[in-house]
Design a protein around this motif. Structure first.
Motif, PDB file in Angstrom:
ATOM      1  N   ASP A  78     -33.558 -23.536 -27.639  1.00 47.48           N
ATOM      2  CA  ASP A  78     -33.068 -24.140 -26.390  1.00 47.48           C
ATOM      3  C   ASP A  78     -33.833 -23.668 -25.153  1.00 47.48           C
ATOM      4  OD1 ASP A  78     -32.114 -21.587 -25.850  1.00 47.48           O
ATOM      5  OD2 ASP A  78     -30.037 -22.074 -26.303  1.00 47.48           O
ATOM      6  N   ARG A  79     -34.905 -22.846 -25.401  1.00 45.76           N
ATOM      7  CA  ARG A  79     -35.788 -22.400 -24.300  1.00 45.76           C
ATOM      8  C   ARG A  79     -34.990 -21.745 -23.170  1.00 45.76           C
ATOM      9  NH1 ARG A  79     -38.289 -27.600 -25.630  1.00 45.76           N
ATOM     10  NH2 ARG A  79     -40.469 -27.308 -26.255  1.00 45.76           N
ATOM     11  N   ARG A  80     -33.994 -20.959 -23.482  1.00 42.27           N
ATOM     12  CA  ARG A  80     -33.081 -20.465 -22.453  1.00 42.27           C
ATOM     13  C   ARG A  80     -33.712 -19.424 -21.529  1.00 42.27           C
ATOM     14  NH1 ARG A  80     -28.703 -17.460 -26.281  1.00 42.27           N
ATOM     15  NH2 ARG A  80     -28.812 -19.534 -27.221  1.00 42.27           N
ATOM     16  N   TRP A  81     -34.840 -18.788 -21.940  1.00 44.59           N
ATOM     17  CA  TRP A  81     -35.421 -17.760 -21.071  1.00 44.59           C
ATOM     18  C   TRP A  81     -36.901 -17.999 -20.778  1.00 44.59           C
ATOM     19  CZ3 TRP A  81     -39.122 -16.395 -24.317  1.00 44.59           C
ATOM     20  CH2 TRP A  81     -38.847 -16.242 -25.684  1.00 44.59           C
ATOM     21  N   ARG A  82     -37.366 -19.210 -20.918  1.00 40.17           N
ATOM     22  CA  ARG A  82     -38.784 -19.483 -20.672  1.00 40.17           C
ATOM     23  C   ARG A  82     -39.188 -19.188 -19.226  1.00 40.17           C
ATOM     24  NH1 ARG A  82     -42.334 -19.552 -24.477  1.00 40.17           N
ATOM     25  NH2 ARG A  82     -43.667 -20.912 -23.251  1.00 40.17           N
ATOM     26  N   HIS A  83     -38.231 -19.193 -18.325  1.00 44.68           N
ATOM     27  CA  HIS A  83     -38.532 -18.965 -16.916  1.00 44.68           C
ATOM     28  C   HIS A  83     -38.651 -17.489 -16.566  1.00 44.68           C
ATOM     29  CE1 HIS A  83     -34.268 -18.242 -17.384  1.00 44.68           C
ATOM     30  NE2 HIS A  83     -34.290 -17.568 -16.245  1.00 44.68           N
ATOM     31  N   MET A  84     -38.224 -16.589 -17.425  1.00 42.41           N
ATOM     32  CA  MET A  84     -38.072 -15.182 -17.062  1.00 42.41           C
ATOM     33  C   MET A  84     -39.415 -14.460 -17.059  1.00 42.41           C
ATOM     34  SD  MET A  84     -35.542 -12.266 -18.704  1.00 42.41           S
ATOM     35  CE  MET A  84     -34.065 -12.963 -17.970  1.00 42.41           C
ATOM     36  N   ASP A  85     -39.715 -13.739 -15.959  1.00 39.73           N
ATOM     37  CA  ASP A  85     -40.895 -12.897 -15.899  1.00 39.73           C
ATOM     38  C   ASP A  85     -40.480 -11.440 -16.021  1.00 39.73           C
ATOM     39  OD1 ASP A  85     -39.792 -12.286 -13.443  1.00 39.73           O
ATOM     40  OD2 ASP A  85     -41.364 -13.249 -12.269  1.00 39.73           O
TER      41      ASP A  85
ATOM     42  N   THR B  74     -30.166 -13.036 -46.449  1.00 39.13           N
ATOM     43  CA  THR B  74     -30.901 -14.276 -46.234  1.00 39.13           C
ATOM     44  C   THR B  74     -31.016 -14.544 -44.739  1.00 39.13           C
ATOM     45  OG1 THR B  74     -30.133 -15.201 -48.335  1.00 39.13           O
ATOM     46  CG2 THR B  74     -30.947 -16.754 -46.690  1.00 39.13           C
ATOM     47  N   TYR B  75     -32.187 -15.009 -44.321  1.00 41.97           N
ATOM     48  CA  TYR B  75     -32.428 -15.317 -42.920  1.00 41.97           C
ATOM     49  C   TYR B  75     -32.434 -16.827 -42.706  1.00 41.97           C
ATOM     50  CZ  TYR B  75     -34.007 -10.469 -42.694  1.00 41.97           C
ATOM     51  OH  TYR B  75     -34.073  -9.102 -42.766  1.00 41.97           O
ATOM     52  N   THR B  76     -31.692 -17.255 -41.706  1.00 44.14           N
ATOM     53  CA  THR B  76     -31.731 -18.667 -41.322  1.00 44.14           C
ATOM     54  C   THR B  76     -32.411 -18.760 -39.961  1.00 44.14           C
ATOM     55  OG1 THR B  76     -29.470 -18.471 -40.447  1.00 44.14           O
ATOM     56  CG2 THR B  76     -29.708 -19.247 -42.714  1.00 44.14           C
ATOM     57  N   ASP B  77     -31.759 -19.391 -38.977  1.00 43.79           N
ATOM     58  CA  ASP B  77     -32.393 -19.565 -37.668  1.00 43.79           C
ATOM     59  C   ASP B  77     -31.775 -18.680 -36.588  1.00 43.79           C
ATOM     60  OD1 ASP B  77     -29.941 -20.734 -37.312  1.00 43.79           O
ATOM     61  OD2 ASP B  77     -30.699 -22.638 -36.545  1.00 43.79           O
ATOM     62  N   ARG B  78     -31.022 -17.667 -36.980  1.00 41.83           N
ATOM     63  CA  ARG B  78     -30.277 -16.875 -35.994  1.00 41.83           C
ATOM     64  C   ARG B  78     -31.172 -16.348 -34.877  1.00 41.83           C
ATOM     65  NH1 ARG B  78     -27.621 -10.919 -37.140  1.00 41.83           N
ATOM     66  NH2 ARG B  78     -27.070 -10.456 -34.966  1.00 41.83           N
ATOM     67  N   TRP B  79     -32.289 -15.713 -35.233  1.00 39.89           N
ATOM     68  CA  TRP B  79     -33.157 -15.097 -34.224  1.00 39.89           C
ATOM     69  C   TRP B  79     -33.983 -16.134 -33.465  1.00 39.89           C
ATOM     70  CZ3 TRP B  79     -34.969 -10.713 -37.987  1.00 39.89           C
ATOM     71  CH2 TRP B  79     -33.949  -9.755 -38.077  1.00 39.89           C
ATOM     72  N   TYR B  80     -33.948 -17.372 -33.912  1.00 40.39           N
ATOM     73  CA  TYR B  80     -34.737 -18.418 -33.270  1.00 40.39           C
ATOM     74  C   TYR B  80     -33.917 -19.311 -32.345  1.00 40.39           C
ATOM     75  CZ  TYR B  80     -38.796 -17.286 -36.122  1.00 40.39           C
ATOM     76  OH  TYR B  80     -39.881 -16.646 -36.677  1.00 40.39           O
ATOM     77  N   ARG B  81     -32.605 -19.133 -32.314  1.00 38.85           N
ATOM     78  CA  ARG B  81     -31.774 -20.021 -31.488  1.00 38.85           C
ATOM     79  C   ARG B  81     -32.116 -19.955 -30.007  1.00 38.85           C
ATOM     80  NH1 ARG B  81     -26.378 -18.290 -34.802  1.00 38.85           N
ATOM     81  NH2 ARG B  81     -26.984 -19.264 -36.783  1.00 38.85           N
ATOM     82  N   PRO B  82     -32.375 -18.752 -29.433  1.00 39.39           N
ATOM     83  CA  PRO B  82     -32.799 -18.751 -28.020  1.00 39.39           C
ATOM     84  C   PRO B  82     -34.111 -19.499 -27.794  1.00 39.39           C
ATOM     85  CG  PRO B  82     -32.099 -16.567 -28.704  1.00 39.39           C
ATOM     86  CD  PRO B  82     -32.197 -17.389 -29.952  1.00 39.39           C
ATOM     87  N   LEU B  83     -34.982 -19.513 -28.810  1.00 38.93           N
ATOM     88  CA  LEU B  83     -36.244 -20.231 -28.685  1.00 38.93           C
ATOM     89  C   LEU B  83     -36.035 -21.734 -28.764  1.00 38.93           C
ATOM     90  CD1 LEU B  83     -38.483 -18.046 -31.044  1.00 38.93           C
ATOM     91  CD2 LEU B  83     -38.181 -17.826 -28.578  1.00 38.93           C
TER      92      LEU B  83
END
Length: 328
Positions: free
Chosen positions: A296-303, A285-294
């Motif tokens: 909290d926006r932890r890497w939105r700055h990364m190019d 079963t899939y919950t939000d595991r793969w979405y947790r970084p999204l």
């Protein structure tokens, strides 16, 4: 596919969802692979429960197969099972960005075809390309790019895909290396008076980086905004192939149906009260595991350059891929 068709279903019933089968010609570049028996077993399960099936787009990968006759030859028994289910309990089909011709689904398989689906008053189902910052407004142009991509994969018998750690081949590593060099050239454009072009390419660079870091197709922020500001408690999509059930805000939930490409056999189920997302073959079963970084926006700055500094180890070796090999 310019005509929009919105349909509705009652929410007081059991409904199963699958998407992004990407049925191809049965060759090594067919992303669905040889999971026909597994999907037929899943369809039998849906039929045994007298439930309704919604296919959330991209069932056939016309870009990969080129000719429909090749898809039909490779997956004929599966199409027979889909047609039987449509006759028994109905199948709703929501078209996606890989769907070039709806007549087969509508006239031959007898699916109920639409562009979006409402289930009750609180659930909206779309393929998901509508939230894609590049495919959404440029659907026809992206068809040509997809055809070139599939042709390259077919010719070189390899996968040019993200994330790199899941497709850690020599060819894919070389393409990542070349992309890094192109981005270096792009970053010099502002110095020679081409700032507007650089800014357009900056957006495409971030689209790629975010896909590598866990936001395939870049749809997350647009889906989040639609849930936070729109009328629906649930938004269900496919498109990104990233399965999960994610509470975006209190009482607002995003459901992604995943895909049936490569090793995946994902599906979502509405039981009349809530959703669950699972894998048919792996029984997980899939919950939000793969979405947790999204969340909290932890890497939105990364190019790309920041990702490169964190991952490139020299000699076409990348930290994310080497860690994946060690874990396996």
């Amino acid at each position: 596919m310019t005509t929009r068709i919105h349909k509705t279903l009652s929410a007081d019933r059991e409904i199963f969802f699958i998407s992004d089968l990407h049925l191809g010609d049965g060759s090594p570049s067919d992303a669905f692979g040889r999971k026909d028996e597994a999907l037929v077993a899943f369809l039998d399960h849906v039929a045994s429960r007298r439930a309704h099936l919604v296919i959330v787009g991209d069932a056939i990968d016309f870009h990969q197969a080129w000719f429909f006759s090749r898809v039909l030859k490779a997956h004929g028994s599966l199409f027979g099972a889909l047609s039987a289910l449509a006759d028994a309990s109905g199948v709703t089909y929501i078209w996606g960005n890989h769907d070039a011709d709806m007549s087969f689904f509508k006239d031959i398989l007898r699916f109920d075809v639409c562009s979006s689906l409402a289930i009750g008053d609180s659930i909206l189902v779309q393929h998901g390309y509508e939230y894609d910052p590049f495919i959404g407004p440029n659907l026809e142009a992206t068809h040509r790019a997809t055809q070139v991509h599939h042709l390259f994969e077919r010719l070189f018998r390899t996968r040019i895909r993200v994330p790199l750690e899941q497709f850690y081949t020599r060819t894919n590593r070389l393409m990542f290396w070349l992309f890094h060099k192109l981005i270096w050239v792009k970053n010099q454009l502002g110095r020679v008076g081409l700032r507007a072009l650089k800014e357009r390419l900056d957006a495409q660079e971030l689209y790629w980086v975010h896909a590598q870091l866990g936001d395939p197709q870049g749809i997350w922020e647009n889906v989040r905004c639609a849930l936070e500001t729109g009328p629906h408690r649930y938004i269900v999509t496919g498109h990104s192939h990233l399965p999960g059930r994610v509470e975006v805000a209190p009482g607002r939930v995003y459901v992604n149906t995943g895909s049936w490409t490569f090793q995946s056999s994902n599906y979502a189920r509405w039981d009349g009260d809530d959703f669950e997302v699972s894998d048919w073959l792996r029984k997980k079963t899939y919950t939000d595991r793969w979405y947790r970084p999204l969340l909290d926006r932890r890497w939105r700055h990364m190019d790309l350059m920041a990702w490169w500094r964190a991952n490139y180890m020299g000699w076409f070796r990348f930290r994310v891929g080497e860690i994946q090999k060690t874990d396996n």
